[in-house]
Structures are given as C-alpha cells and as structure tokens.
Scaffold this motif. Structure first.
Motif: not given
Ligand code: GLU
Length: 274
Positions: A4-10, A40-42, A187-189, A191-193, A205-207, A209-211
């Motif tokens: 799994t991963r944690f993927a924050p944007s700085p 790091i989602e930058n 764009a986000y979708h 890059a994430v995929v 595993v994420r919040g 808000d991204l469901r």
């Molecule tokens: N970078 C996204 C954010 O900070 C998270 C992306 C993800 O977990 O799919 O909200």
C-alpha cells in the motif's frame, strides 16, 4: 504480498487528516506483514513546493512512520504518464479541450455532492478544433466516456472492491474527466493509476474524499490494461464546526501541534493508533 501507499501532494503542511491517512495505510501494511510506500504527488508545479515536501517527510518521520526508499516523486516520471496518454490518444479515447475554466464551468453539471465538476460538453467540431490548433491555442486532453464505453462494450464488467464490498464502477457519474491539464501536461487520475500499477500497489487505503475517484480510475485501469488494486476508504476527520479538515479551512498543521508540545504518541493515541 500486500503493498500500500500514502500519496500526499506537497502543496502545504500536513494536518491531522493526513496523519490519519498515513497511519491507517501504514497500520494496514504492518498488519498484513506487507509493504508501505510513500509517493510524492507533485505533478502540479504551480502549487507544489520542495519546502513542503521536506516538511512532510519530517512530519511523517516524527509520527513514527517508516517507508521504503527511494520514494517515487511524480515530477521525475512525466515520461511514464506521457506514454499512458499516447496509448489512450492512439486508441481514440481522448479528445482535446480548448475551453477556458469559465467555459468548462458553463458546460458542466455539478455532481450530486457538489465537489466534482461533471463535464458533458464533448469535443469541438473538427473545423473549430483545426482552427484553434493552427492558432496554437493550448488544450487539455479529456477522456471520452462515449469512446471508452464503445471500446469496452459498456461498463458493467468494471468491478472493484471497496471496503471488501464488490462495486460496479460508474465512471459516467464523473463525466469526461481531464487526463492531461493544459498547464501541467498530465492530471491526477492518470498519474495515480499509472503509479499504482508501476509500484505494484495491491491495496489503496485513503480518505473518503477520494472514494468517488475510484470509478474513473477503475475505467482507466481497464483501458490501459493495468491491474486493479483493492480499495479501502476511511472516514474523514471533521473540525469543531463539522467541516472536513483541509488546508483551505486552515486545519492546524502537524508542525503547529508539535510546537505546542504535542507528542507523536499523543497524536497517534488521539487518532486511535498505539
Ligand atoms: N495526492 C492525493 C491527495 O493528496 C492522494 C491520491 C490518492 O491517494 O489516490 O489527495
């Protein structure tokens, strides 16, 4: 193996909501004797800052998290996203969008919960597009849901699990999303995929808000021939006024908590972790 991963944007300092996401993903990996990655989602150079990236690494270490290195930084991997984009363009699944932000808003409907813009404007006429291309106008690339639906013969086979519950994806709820922004080139979708697949993520595993984002991400996995991870979304922390913690609502940052003398153990305890 569970990965799994944690993927924050700085784009700012981390707050309690980020800490909850990171701890939840980390605990899931530990429980499954799996791997925990940080990404790091930058891609958005207009909003991301190296100082925030340094700060988030420091904050996560303070929280007591450990992650594998090297850390994947999206800004170092534009070639991967461009390759995926060319694949989709080559398959006739994207169209150019020259519209300004205002024009897009006019051609969009609000999603039921108001957070997401659902663009339904479609492509320009061939003549109009040719004229704008000749004039050198910048454009974004949008996913054509219609083309995707024809290619796959419908969306009914697009399933995934969310909190272990089988779900059939409804990418139509999000409209023709942007997969390459005018200013950023991706764009986000997308890059994430691409990253979830390249990093071998088995569990996202994420919040909460991204469901909803999962639906179009599942579609992109099908269009790009990528595996589908299992998904799990945790509920979001709310502030005293009932708003979700967010940078834009001035949620108190982890650094500020630390400066006020809160220990990582206290914060972990408050969030339900030992
Ligand atoms: N970078 C996204 C954010 O900070 C998270 C992306 C993800 O977990 O799919 O909200």
């Amino acid at each position: 193996m569970f990965v799994t991963r944690f993927a924050p944007s700085p784009t700012g300092y981390l707050h309690r909501g980020h800490a909850l996401s990171a701890l939840t993903a980390h605990a899931a990996a530990r429980q499954a004797k799996g791997r925990f990655l940080l990404r790091i989602e930058n891609i958005d150079a207009t909003r991301c800052r190296p100082a925030f990236e340094m700060a988030l690494l420091e904050d996560l270490a303070w929280l007591g998290l450990e992650w594998e290195t090297p850390v994947r930084r999206q800004a170092d991997h534009f070639d991967d996203y461009r390759a995926a984009l060319s694949h989709l363009v080559g398959d006739g699944l994207l169209y150019r969008c020259f519209r300004t932000r205002k024009e897009v808003a006019l051609a969009s409907a609000s999603a039921p919960h108001g957070d997401m813009e659902v663009f339904t404007g479609g492509p320009l006429s061939a003549a109009d597009e040719a004229q704008r291309l000749t004039a050198g106008e910048p454009f974004a690339w949008r996913l054509s849901l219609g083309a995707a639906e024809s290619k796959l013969g419908g969306f009914s086979s697009l399933t995934f699990t969310d909190d272990a519950i089988p779900v059939t994806a409804r990418p139509d709820l999000g409209g023709d999303v942007v997969l390459a922004r005018k200013d950023v080139g991706v764009a986000y979708h997308l890059a994430v995929v691409v990253d979830d697949a390249l990093q071998g993520i088995t569990h996202v595993v994420r919040g909460d808000d991204l469901r909803d984002a999962t639906h179009v991400q599942r579609l992109l996995q099908a269009l790009l021939g990528l595996p589908t991870p299992s998904y799990r979304h945790h509920s979001l922390l709310l502030d005293a006024g009932g708003c979700r913690l967010a940078k834009r609502n001035n949620a108190e940052t982890l650094r500020s908590l630390r400066e006020r003398g809160m220990s990582a153990v206290d914060l972990r305890g408050e969030l339900g972790f030992d």
